[in-house]
Design an enzyme around this catalytic site. Structure first.
Site, PDB file in Angstrom:
ATOM      1  N   ASP A 118      87.647   1.845  64.116  1.00 16.51           N
ATOM      2  CA  ASP A 118      86.992   2.618  65.191  1.00 16.51           C
ATOM      3  C   ASP A 118      85.668   3.212  64.685  1.00 16.51           C
ATOM      4  O   ASP A 118      84.611   3.066  65.331  1.00 16.51           O
ATOM      5  CB  ASP A 118      87.966   3.733  65.619  1.00 16.51           C
ATOM      6  CG  ASP A 118      87.597   4.399  66.921  1.00 16.51           C
ATOM      7  OD1 ASP A 118      86.672   3.931  67.595  1.00 16.51           O
ATOM      8  OD2 ASP A 118      88.260   5.405  67.262  1.00 16.51           O
ATOM      9  N   GLY A 174      96.670   0.572  60.303  1.00 12.06           N
ATOM     10  CA  GLY A 174      96.014   1.422  59.304  1.00 12.06           C
ATOM     11  C   GLY A 174      96.551   2.833  59.424  1.00 12.06           C
ATOM     12  O   GLY A 174      97.707   3.112  59.072  1.00 12.06           O
TER      13      GLY A 174
END
Ligand code: AR6
Length: 185
Positions: free
Chosen positions: A47, A132
């Site tokens: 992101d 993650g």
């Protein structure tokens, strides 16, 4: 044409999937998928990399979207990225696998692929959503990613090509093994 005839076989669909080792922000595809959070206002991991590479306009358009529920997806332009679109999806935080995590993760792939098709996307690239910071075990997540994608591709001509982009060599190895097993099945 019958339903059976118009449906591509799983083997034909596998040829529409490829694996890439590296940074998803570098990919020259129609759409890249972002493993976002419910605010859509950016964060760490993939992101953060996508927001940095796309530039500040991405955050501005994301701020106007009013967030995104876990398992859902929203589409924006990709601004400075080589891709045309970013599809933002929010994966589940993994607890123990008994809190709807598999359904929610599957939904991320289904909703992202449906949005891609609606927008005429020929090529799309996915990171390993939830694997993650959100802690989803890579083997289980890769199984869902491949399964949901093959099912979607069997019924839809678009996207023509789906890339799974893995930053880590070990994650790449997991996808490689699963795809090899599917080809043999
Ligand atoms: N290209 C491809 N894959 C990457 C890249 C990259 N540039 N960077 C990381 N990965 P994560 P999540 C891989 O943590 O688990 C964020 O802060 C990474 O190796 O990015 O869904 C959001 O704002 C891993 O396999 O996403 C949320 O708060 C995969 O991307 C939260 O993290 C996903 O790791 C979402 O957590």
């Amino acid at each position: 044409m019958t339903d059976a005839a118009s449906r591509e076989s799983s083997h034909d669909c596998i040829s529409r999937i490829d694996l890439v080792r590296g940074d998803i922000t570098r990919l020259d595809v129609d759409a890249i998928v972002n493993a976002a959070n419910t605010t859509l206002l950016g964060g760490g991991g993939v992101d953060g990399a996508i927001h940095r590479a796309a530039g500040p306009q991405l955050r501005e358009v994301c701020a106007a979207l009013g967030g995104c529920a876990t398992g859902d997806a929203k589409i924006t332009p990709a601004f400075r990225l080589p891709a045309r679109y970013v599809i933002h999806t929010v994966g589940p935080v993994y607890r123990d696998g008994a809190h709807r995590e598999p359904d929610l993760l599957r939904s991320c792939y289904e909703k992202s692929l449906a949005l891609a098709e609606e927008n005429g996307v020929n090529s799309i690239a996915f990171p390993a959503i939830s694997c993650g910071a959100y802690g989803y075990p890579i083997d289980a997540a890769a199984q869902i990613a491949i399964d949901a994608t093959l099912r979607f591709l069997a019924d839809h001509p678009l996207p023509r090509r789906v890339s799974f982009v893995l930053l880590l060599e070990s994650d790449y190895g997991v996808y490689e093994r699963l795809l090899r097993d599917r080809r043999r099945a």
